[in-house]
Design a protein around this motif. Structure first.
Motif, short mmCIF file in Angstrom:
data_model
loop_
_atom_site.label_atom_id
_atom_site.label_comp_id
_atom_site.label_asym_id
_atom_site.label_seq_id
_atom_site.Cartn_x
_atom_site.Cartn_y
_atom_site.Cartn_z
N ILE A 89 0.83 -1.20 0.00
CA ILE A 89 0.00 0.00 0.00
C ILE A 89 0.87 1.26 0.00
CG2 ILE A 89 -1.69 1.31 1.36
CD1 ILE A 89 -2.75 -1.44 2.32
N GLY A 90 1.94 1.24 0.78
CA GLY A 90 2.85 2.38 0.82
C GLY A 90 3.48 2.67 -0.53
N ALA A 91 3.87 1.60 -1.25
CA ALA A 91 4.48 1.79 -2.56
C ALA A 91 3.48 2.39 -3.54
CB ALA A 91 5.00 0.45 -3.09
N ALA A 92 2.23 1.90 -3.51
CA ALA A 92 1.20 2.45 -4.40
C ALA A 92 0.89 3.90 -4.04
CB ALA A 92 -0.06 1.60 -4.30
N ALA A 93 0.84 4.20 -2.74
CA ALA A 93 0.57 5.58 -2.30
C ALA A 93 1.70 6.51 -2.73
CB ALA A 93 0.39 5.62 -0.79
N ALA A 94 2.94 6.03 -2.64
CA ALA A 94 4.08 6.85 -3.04
C ALA A 94 4.00 7.24 -4.51
CB ALA A 94 5.38 6.10 -2.76
N ARG A 95 3.62 6.28 -5.33
CA ARG A 95 3.51 6.57 -6.76
C ARG A 95 2.41 7.60 -7.01
NH1 ARG A 95 3.77 2.51 -11.87
NH2 ARG A 95 3.18 4.02 -13.45
N TYR A 96 1.30 7.46 -6.32
CA TYR A 96 0.19 8.40 -6.52
C TYR A 96 0.59 9.80 -6.05
CZ TYR A 96 -4.43 10.44 -6.66
OH TYR A 96 -5.48 11.26 -6.96
N VAL A 97 1.26 9.89 -4.90
CA VAL A 97 1.71 11.20 -4.39
C VAL A 97 2.65 11.85 -5.40
CG1 VAL A 97 3.15 12.33 -2.64
CG2 VAL A 97 1.38 10.71 -1.94
N ALA A 98 3.57 11.07 -5.96
CA ALA A 98 4.52 11.62 -6.93
C ALA A 98 3.80 12.20 -8.15
CB ALA A 98 5.50 10.53 -7.36
N GLU A 99 2.67 11.59 -8.52
CA GLU A 99 1.93 12.04 -9.69
C GLU A 99 1.08 13.29 -9.39
OE1 GLU A 99 -0.36 8.66 -10.78
OE2 GLU A 99 1.29 7.64 -11.79
N CYS A 100 0.54 13.38 -8.17
CA CYS A 100 -0.41 14.46 -7.91
C CYS A 100 0.19 15.66 -7.19
CB CYS A 100 -1.61 13.93 -7.11
SG CYS A 100 -1.27 13.56 -5.38
#
Length: 331
Positions: A114-125
């Motif tokens: 979940i942390g890895a997926a959240a990190a990718r989303y944060v980087a995008e937004c």
């Protein structure tokens, strides 16, 4: 969305257990092994023969490189479409977006996924020169380890919780520092404990500089990455001695199912009045709800109650969770 890929980080992210007398693996050796395996597709046997080491050693270094975040593997959805679970979550809870990751196999901690997926989303937004608020927890720590590196562009990271007086496996200050370094950002800490000794002392600390000025940043933040702290028997707040068993029992008796950003909620998402709440150093709930882009990253069936409460309370516009928790939320 980018296609599947592998990111091999620089020497500062190398695993720490290894050959040398000082207990560290040479970062260049780790990078070489990762390159051969992930980029060139060589077998572990071939790498071992080439570098004159055992296959077991190669396997261990590759495993540690993945766990430490030295190597990051990304798998993108080629169609860019939400899964059925994601679509149902968006519809049921009126979300902007939902990201559902697989349930890990073999006892792997779901927080890593979940942390890895959240990190990718944060980087995008997160916009250039933007501001990111974070809470504490293992999922935030996993996100910190997986954030793509960004050069300094005026980004700010704001820690929205106080710290822990004792070293713990997951420390709020460490999480904030790791995220700020990955983003090349300036970091702002709440230089106060997570819980004050008394409600009166809490009020004095919140009114003091620099605590007051950091808390004042919260409603103006561009993005918040929030975690959900459960009150199940598996709660990390208990395991890490963040709260005592007596306090835990008292919170349960009062109807709490967990907290988000230090705000303890009941099953309907209503904030509770409790002695611990009056001692917690955190931003007011209305300030958190003013943040423009609020991401809740949490999973595991034991967290379903507090995730649902957070959704009902309005903490979440984007949910990052796992399949098991998503299915329970939709029951």
């Amino acid at each position: 969305m980018e296609g599947p890929g592998v990111l091999i980080r620089g020497p500062q992210a190398a695993p720490s257990e290894g050959e040398a007398g000082d207990g560290r693996i040479d970062a260049a050796l780790v990078a070489r092994i990762c390159w051969y395996y992930f980029r060139e597709g060589q077998t572990q046997d071939a790498i071992a023969q080439r570098l004159k080491m055992t296959r077991k050693r190669v396997n261990r270094i590759l495993g540690e490189a993945r766990e430490s975040g030295f190597v990051q593997i990304t798998i993108a959805d080629p169609a860019g479409q939400r899964t059925e679970l994601e679509e149902e979550l968006v519809r049921k809870f009126d979300l902007r977006h939902a990201i559902v990751v697989p349930v890990p196999m073999g006892g792997t901690d779901v927080r890593s996924f979940i942390g890895a997926a959240a990190a990718r989303y944060v980087a995008e937004c997160l916009p250039p020169s933007g501001s990111l608020g974070i809470t504490w927890g293992g999922t935030i720590n996993a996100a910190a380890q997986n954030l793509p590196l960004r050069s300094g562009d005026g980004t700010r990271v704001v820690l929205m919780s106080g710290g822990l007086a004792e070293s713990a496996p997951i420390n709020p200050y460490d999480n904030a520092t790791m995220i700020a370094r990955a983003l090349g950002a300036r970091c702002y800490y709440l230089t106060a404990p997570m819980f004050a000794e008394t409600a009166e002392l809490r009020d004095i600390l919140v009114a003091s500089e620099p605590v007051r000025s950091v808390l004042a940043m919260v409603p103006t933040l561009d993005v918040a990455l929030l975690s959900a702290i459960d009150l199940s028997p598996q709660s990390k707040a208990l395991e890490y001695d963040v709260i005592s068993r007596e306090t835990w029992a008292s919170l349960l008796e009062a109807g709490a199912v967990g907290d988000i950003c230090g705000h303890y909620l009941d099953s309907a998402g209503k904030p509770l009045r409790h002695p611990l709440v009056q001692r917690t150093i955190n931003p007011p709930i209305e300030h958190v709800l003013q943040i423009r882009h609020r991401i809740l990253a949490a999973g595991g069936e034991h967290k379903v109650d507090i995730i649902r409460a957070g959704l009902l309370a309005g903490f979440c516009q984007v949910l990052v969770t796992d399949e098991a928790a998503a299915s329970k939320l939709l029951d």
